[in-house]
Write an enzyme that holds these catalytic residues in place. Structure first.
Site: not given
Ligand code: IDP
Ligand code: MG
Length: 163
Positions: A90, A10, A141, A96, A127, A107, A130, A50
Site C-alpha cells: 500500500r 487495472k 481478496e 487513492t 489510479n 500512483r 488496486h 468492489y
Molecule cells: P484505494 O484503491 O486507494 O484502496 P478505495 O477507497 O478502496 O481506494 O476506492 C477504490 C477505487 O475507487 C479507487 O482506487 C479509485 O479508483 C476509485 N475511487 C475512489 N473514490 C472515488 C471518487 O470519489 N470518485 C471516483 N473514483 C473513486
Molecule cells: Mg481499497
C-alpha cells in the site's frame, strides 16, 4: 509477519503499457509473486471485489463507476508475498487520489488526476492499481481471485537477505 496481499493492475495500467514498470517495482523491493494471471471479470465478480463496503465508504456512484470500469477490460492480478506485505505494498502504491499521491509511489509517479476532475467527467479515478487495504481485505481478496492450487511456492535468491 510474512503476509500475502492482492494487487490488480487495472485497465488504465494495461492500456498505458505500465505492467512491466509496475511489476518491476515490487520485484525490486523483494516481494515474491506467488500468484499471477490476466482475467476478464463479469458484473457479478466485479461486485464481489468492489463490495457494499466500498459503496458505504465512497458512495454508490463510485461502486457503479468502478464495477463498470473493472469489467470493461482485462486486469492483471498478482498475489505478492513478503514481510508486512499488505502495509508495504500500500505504501508503494500511494494515496487513492493521484493528485495527492507522493512522488516515488506508483500512483504519484505514473498518474496525476484529481477527484474533482473525475467527478466532472463522471468517471472513476484512474489510479492504475488496486492493493488490499488490510489483513481482512487481503484474505478475502486472495481467496476471491485465486484457487489455492493457483498459488505457488518457491524461493527467491534475495530471501537470504530479507528473511
Ligand atoms: P484505494 O484503491 O486507494 O484502496 P478505495 O477507497 O478502496 O481506494 O476506492 C477504490 C477505487 O475507487 C479507487 O482506487 C479509485 O479508483 C476509485 N475511487 C475512489 N473514490 C472515488 C471518487 O470519489 N470518485 C471516483 N473514483 C473513486
Ligand atoms: Mg481499497
Amino acid at each position: 509477519m510474512i503476509e500475502r496481499t492482492l494487487v490488480l493492475i487495472k485497465k488504465d495500467g494495461l492500456e498505458r503499457g505500465l505492467v512491466g514498470k509496475i511489476t518491476t517495482r515490487f520485484e525490486d523491493a523483494g516481494f515474491k509473486i506467488v500468484g499471477s494471471k490476466m482475467v476478464q471479470v463479469d458484473e457479478e465478480f466485479a461486485k464481489k471485489h468492489y463490495t457494499e463496503d466500498l459503496a458505504k465508504r465512497r458512495g454508490e456512484h463510485v461502486r457503479k463507476y468502478l464495477t463498470e470500469f473493472i469489467k470493461s477490460g482485462p486486469v492483471i492480478v498478482y498475489v505478492l508475498e513478503g514481510v508486512h506485505a499488505i502495509e508495504n505494498v500500500r505504501k508503494m502504491v500511494g494515496e487513492t487520489e493521484p493528485r495527492a499521491a507522493r512522488p516515488g509511489t506508483i500512483r504519484g509517479d505514473f498518474a496525476h488526476v484529481s477527484y474533482a476532475h473525475c467527478d466532472n467527467k463522471k468517471q472513476v479515478v484512474k489510479n492504475l492499481i488496486h492493493a488490499s487495504a488490510d489483513k481482512k481485505d487481503a484474505e478475502y481478496e486472495v481467496k476471491l481471485w485465486f484457487k489455492p492450487e493457483e498459488l505457488c511456492s518457491y524461493k527467491r535468491v534475495d530471501e537470504v537477505h530479507t528473511l
